[in-house]
Design a protein around this motif. Structure first.
Motif, PDB file in Angstrom:
ATOM      1  N   GLU A   6      28.144 -11.738  -8.071  1.00  0.00           N
ATOM      2  CA  GLU A   6      29.383 -11.865  -8.839  1.00  0.00           C
ATOM      3  C   GLU A   6      29.155 -12.825 -10.003  1.00  0.00           C
ATOM      4  O   GLU A   6      28.547 -13.884  -9.837  1.00  0.00           O
ATOM      5  CB  GLU A   6      30.525 -12.380  -7.957  1.00  0.00           C
ATOM      6  CG  GLU A   6      30.984 -11.404  -6.884  1.00  0.00           C
ATOM      7  CD  GLU A   6      31.650 -10.177  -7.464  1.00  0.00           C
ATOM      8  OE1 GLU A   6      32.255 -10.294  -8.554  1.00  0.00           O
ATOM      9  OE2 GLU A   6      31.542  -9.103  -6.848  1.00  0.00           O
ATOM     10  N   CYS A   7      29.636 -12.454 -11.167  1.00  0.00           N
ATOM     11  CA  CYS A   7      29.344 -13.205 -12.389  1.00  0.00           C
ATOM     12  C   CYS A   7      29.705 -14.690 -12.264  1.00  0.00           C
ATOM     13  O   CYS A   7      28.900 -15.569 -12.560  1.00  0.00           O
ATOM     14  CB  CYS A   7      30.095 -12.575 -13.560  1.00  0.00           C
ATOM     15  SG  CYS A   7      29.636 -13.248 -15.165  1.00  0.00           S
ATOM     16  N   ARG A  57      34.527 -17.685  -2.860  1.00  0.00           N
ATOM     17  CA  ARG A  57      34.466 -16.709  -3.947  1.00  0.00           C
ATOM     18  C   ARG A  57      35.818 -16.615  -4.658  1.00  0.00           C
ATOM     19  O   ARG A  57      35.885 -16.547  -5.888  1.00  0.00           O
ATOM     20  CB  ARG A  57      34.057 -15.340  -3.396  1.00  0.00           C
ATOM     21  CG  ARG A  57      32.587 -15.224  -3.076  1.00  0.00           C
ATOM     22  CD  ARG A  57      32.171 -13.773  -2.968  1.00  0.00           C
ATOM     23  NE  ARG A  57      32.830 -13.088  -1.878  1.00  0.00           N
ATOM     24  CZ  ARG A  57      32.360 -13.038  -0.645  1.00  0.00           C
ATOM     25  NH1 ARG A  57      31.231 -13.642  -0.349  1.00  0.00           N
ATOM     26  NH2 ARG A  57      33.001 -12.379   0.292  1.00  0.00           N
ATOM     27  N   HIS A 107      36.561 -17.606  -8.536  1.00  0.00           N
ATOM     28  CA  HIS A 107      37.216 -16.619  -9.392  1.00  0.00           C
ATOM     29  C   HIS A 107      38.505 -17.190  -9.963  1.00  0.00           C
ATOM     30  O   HIS A 107      38.797 -17.022 -11.159  1.00  0.00           O
ATOM     31  CB  HIS A 107      37.503 -15.357  -8.584  1.00  0.00           C
ATOM     32  CG  HIS A 107      38.137 -14.262  -9.396  1.00  0.00           C
ATOM     33  ND1 HIS A 107      37.451 -13.566 -10.375  1.00  0.00           N
ATOM     34  CD2 HIS A 107      39.396 -13.749  -9.396  1.00  0.00           C
ATOM     35  CE1 HIS A 107      38.245 -12.676 -10.927  1.00  0.00           C
ATOM     36  NE2 HIS A 107      39.435 -12.766 -10.348  1.00  0.00           N
TER      37      HIS A 107
END
Length: 299
Positions: free
Chosen positions: A47-48, A289, A293
């Motif tokens: 994930e970026c 995560r 985010h």
């Protein structure tokens, strides 16, 4: 892809400078890492936002917490996908880095990556315990670094042979690691504990950085010959004993004894505990995560 502004705020909040040039290079790094990861397993983090925090930021924070001299020579032992040394090289262009890994497919990735990034590095395809005995690398570096490759006693034996007297070994570890059980190994390898730094990665995840100073030469008998990192004579004996007892028991009655029943119950309870722990870790990972985010979304 995360924006320059988001990344700049991320780095500034963690006490680091951030430039458009660095952002451009890290974007190239990220895109090539994800592309190459489809055919070669380099990282489970894709994930970026997570890559920017857990790989790029965490790697570059080494320059904040460790005293890396100007124009220092650095070797990254078990570098994998280039962490922490390649992001560190992008941030500190003055240092020279050597990337050491035992898998040639990773070395090929690193060669192509560094060509795309336009940086000069040395890549070495070798086991750490073999390279550390090579006169080309033996006690030639100001800094040796490794990122969660093995337990500290094993890691010290692998890495200290690369460090010149007066240099440092910097180990990037997780919160559960302790340096206390590595005291004898550090002393034997000619080092002393210089610092233990606890920090939170962007305020979410606990990290540790162990700094070991090289105060005397490492004996030429170290590191010892190649062996699995987690093996030990006692470990091998225990495995052999278990196999022998299993083989002998196959000729006995198939009726379960009281002892075997209790053992089975104990194993079942342990397995249930492992499953519970695994589920908790998965929930924690999902939370982290979401946190990363959310942090980027609010910027």
């Amino acid at each position: 892809m995360v924006s320059f502004k988001q990344c700049e705020e991320l780095f500034v909040e963690n006490g680091l400078e951030y430039s458009e040039k660095l952002h451009e290079k890290l974007c190239i790094y990220y895109e090539f890492l994800i592309e190459y990861n489809k055919k070669v397993n380099l990282t489970a983090i894709t994930e970026c936002e997570e890559v920017w925090v857990k790989h790029f930021l965490d790697s570059i924070l080494l320059s904040k917490y460790a005293k890396i001299p100007e124009k220092a020579s650095l070797i990254d032992v078990g570098t994998g996908a280039g962490f922490p040394s390649v992001p560190l090289k992008l941030y500190r262009e003055d240092i020279s880095i050597t990337l050491l890994d035992s898998l040639n497919k990773r070395i090929k990735f690193l060669d192509e990556l560094c060509e795309r990034l336009g940086i000069k590095v040395i890549t070495v395809h070798s086991r750490a315990e073999d390279a550390a005995k090579n006169v080309m690398y033996r006690e030639k570096f100001d800094v040796a670094t490794a990122r969660a490759v093995a337990a500290m006693p094993v890691l010290c034996e692998y890495c200290m042979g690369f460090v010149k007297k007066g240099g440092i070994f910097a180990a990037l570890k997780g919160p559960g690691e302790s340096i206390k059980n590595a005291g004898n190994a550090i002393k034997t390898m000619g080092g002393k504990v210089s610092d233990e730094i606890n920090y939170k990665l962007n305020g979410f995840e606990q990290r540790k950085l162990f700094i070991v100073e090289k105060i005397s030469q490492t004996s030429l008998k170290y590191p010892r010959n190649s062996s699995p990192p987690n093996s030990s004579p006692s470990g091998r004996l225990r495995q052999k004993s278990f196999l022998n007892s299993s083989r002998n028991s196959s000729h006995k009655s198939t009726l379960p004894s009281r002892t075997s029943t209790m053992r089975a119950r104990s194993m079942a309870h342990s397995a249930a505990g492992i499953v519970t722990t695994g589920m908790q870790q998965a929930r924690n990972s999902r939370f982290r995560r979401m946190s990363f985010h959310a942090w980027f979304q609010n910027r």
